[in-house]
Design a protein around this motif. Structure first.
Motif, PDB file in Angstrom:
ATOM      1  N   ARG A 243       0.748  -1.109  -0.145  1.00  0.00           N
ATOM      2  CA  ARG A 243       0.091   0.130   0.047  1.00  0.00           C
ATOM      3  C   ARG A 243       0.993   1.354  -0.073  1.00  0.00           C
TER       4      ARG A 243
ATOM      5  N   ARG B  97       2.476   2.019  -3.442  1.00  0.00           N
ATOM      6  CA  ARG B  97       1.501   2.344  -4.508  1.00  0.00           C
ATOM      7  C   ARG B  97       1.130   3.849  -4.215  1.00  0.00           C
ATOM      8  N   ASN B  98       1.497   4.339  -2.904  1.00  0.00           N
ATOM      9  CA  ASN B  98       1.287   5.943  -2.569  1.00  0.00           C
ATOM     10  C   ASN B  98       2.651   6.527  -2.841  1.00  0.00           C
TER      11      ASN B  98
ATOM     12  N   ARG C  86       6.263   6.695  -1.420  1.00  0.00           N
ATOM     13  CA  ARG C  86       7.410   6.289  -2.084  1.00  0.00           C
ATOM     14  C   ARG C  86       8.748   7.092  -2.139  1.00  0.00           C
TER      15      ARG C  86
END
Length: 550
Positions: A347, A350-351, A355
């Motif tokens: 999760r 994906r952010n 990241r």
């Protein structure tokens, strides 16, 4: 018999041998127990047989300490008292209350608990506990988990150490007190139950003098008096100290208050929904039946996890227990592995913000995702199955359940936690209450440290672990009480340290007694009803000796 106080003549005096103020559980059981004592009894009740708003509003007051319930909502001011508010749904039928005696250590003077200690130990109270057990119409006076467990509903957890154990609560139906027992006493000719009768003053000739009579008023304007040889206040842990503080016409400090103790040491049982129990596997998850409410041997029971006396002493904590309750939303999310380190890492990857946050966190998240790749695959597969038409309803028998913890904790006696008279007045011109509920560092430390100990022992036994959400140094924001008002007219063998003596007689007032949890010096974690009733039977026996002596 029931009498309407509003029909009594103005300034009339009603004479009796014993006058009991308050027709709640303590008052009703006391009068019932003394029904054959060959004395004339007058039982005064502020309300009628049903609730009404003007009478209930007499309880209104201000909370000036830790946030607490509105004071006019946490006690019922009509015949039967707060037993009408017992609201726990029982298996198969009815509403009721959980019951359990206090533990032996709860009666002791503990060096790490200031102001602790009763004038007697639990062994002294055992015969009265057994009588209380019978009047509650529950199972036998046996709280050993081995007696109640069976393979059908599960067995108690087996721990490798001796720091954690299982404790049992029994449950009683609420209507016995205001229906059956109320009906018994109202049909006795020598027992007069005056409804709509509000005590506004306790009259004495002076300091260290007996009560001569009570001044009583009705909301409709009527005023009369009740005289007796002996008087008992059974009006709860807030209204009882209020009546004593208001009786200040001949005693400036109020009755029993020469040492400024009336109203102090207000104690509750801090309750808190906080933390999670994660069983280690499906077998453990499905073996928690004893810790869910059910009927065993014809009695509704519930098992809870509790600290043992040994660890309470060693760690210098308060008494503590918790029930566990399956949370199917949390369980379902865990079934989908939403809280798995791999899913959390994926999760984050994906952010965009996560990241780009830092190089180290990026590497850590990649590592967690790779290391927990199996969880990611399982979650994707389960999500596809759910979307493909599988039932979303979680079934505990098929998947590991997650349990929320409902803590019930002993509160340490604290003189700064107290009931005070405020400046606002009720319709009778009587000063209303201010409640200043306060907790100490020992209270908050117990809540967190107890969970740490439980989690350690669960892991040692291979039973799972806890996720802890509290801080040992902070009062949890959602902490609340159990509607248990205790300690405000505490019992002590030393008149300088208590409001009542071991016979529940108010110091300095030889014919005035108190029945109820307000006399508790310490409170353990058990609900106060069974201990209150044990003390009621003990007081009844003492009053019988006084009746014989004249």
């Amino acid at each position: 018999m029931f009498l309407d106080a509003r029909s009594i003549g103005r300034n009339e005096t009603i004479e009796s041998d014993l006058c009991v103020v308050g027709a709640g559980v303590a008052g009703i059981v006391l009068v019932r127990e003394l029904a054959n004592a060959n004395v004339k009894i007058c039982l005064l009740e502020s309300g009628g047989t049903k609730p009404d708003k003007p009478t209930q509003a007499l309880y209104w007051g201000k909370n000036i300490g830790i946030p607490y319930y509105p004071l006019d909502t946490c006690r019922a001011r009509f015949f039967g008292g707060t037993s009408h508010y017992w609201h726990i749904p029982l298996p198969q039928k009815g509403l009721g209350v959980r019951l359990r005696p206090m533990d032996p250590i709860d009666f002791e003077e503990r060096d790490w608990v200031p102001h602790s200690g009763w004038p007697f130990g639990k062994a002294h109270l055992e015969p009265y506990y057994k009588r209380a057990q019978e009047v509650c119409r529950i199972g036998p006076y046996n709280y050993d988990p081995e007696y109640w467990q069976d393979p059908t509903h599960g067995m108690s957890f087996t721990f490798k150490g001796d720091r954690i154990g299982t404790t049992i609560f029994q449950f009683a139906e609420r209507n016995h007190f205001y229906e059956q027992y109320g009906d018994e006493i109202c049909h006795k000719d020598h027992i007069h139950i005056l409804l709509h009768a509000n005590v506004v003053n306790i009259e004495t000739p002076g300091i260290d003098q007996p009560v001569t009579r009570l001044e009583v008023k009705c909301l409709e304007g009527n005023r009369f008096f009740v005289g007796a040889k002996w008087f008992v206040l059974a009006t709860g842990g807030i209204e009882t100290p209020r009546l004593l503080l208001l009786a200040n016409k001949t005693n400036p400090n109020g009755l029993g208050n020469e040492n400024d103790l009336v109203g102090r040491f207000f104690m509750e049982h801090p309750h808190l929904w906080s933390g999670r129990y994660i069983p280690s596997n499906l077998t453990v998850s499905n073996a928690t039946g004893l810790y869910h409410m059910h009927r065993a041997k014809g009695t509704a029971i519930l098992a809870k996890l509790a600290l043992t006396e040994k660890v309470v002493r060693k760690e210098k904590l308060l008494d503590w227990c918790t029930s566990i309750h399956a949370d199917y939303l949390l369980s379902y999310q865990r079934y989908l592995l939403k809280d798995s380190p791999g899913i959390v890492a994926l999760r984050a990857l994906r952010n965009k913000k996560d990241r780009l946050n830092s190089h180290n966190s990026l590497i850590q998240n990649v590592g967690n995702a790779i290391h927990n790749w199996d969880d990611i695959v399982k979650a994707i597969f389960r999500r596809v199955k759910v979307k493909g038409g599988f039932k979303r309803k979680f079934k505990r028998s098929q998947h590991i359940a997650v349990y929320r913890l409902n803590h019930m904790v002993e509160q340490a006696p604290n003189p700064d936690s107290r009931v005070l008279l405020g400046e606002e007045c009720d319709p009778f011109g009587q000063r209303r209450i201010q409640l200043d509920w306060q907790l100490t560092e020992l209270d908050t430390r117990t809540i967190t440290r107890a969970q740490e100990i439980v989690s350690e022992e669960l892991q040692k036994a291979g039973l799972g672990h806890l996720q802890i959400e509290t801080d040992a140094h902070t009062i949890p924001p959602k902490i609340h009480g159990g509607y248990h008002h205790m300690g405000t007219t505490r019992m002590h063998a030393d008149s300088k340290k208590g409001v009542v003596n071991p016979d529940c007689q108010v110091y300095g007032v030889p014919n005035l007694f108190i029945a109820g949890a307000s006399v508790f010096p310490t409170v353990g974690f058990a609900n106060p009803v069974l201990t209150t009733l044990a003390l009621v039977f003990r007081l009844a026996d003492h009053l019988r000796t006084l009746f014989k002596d004249g």
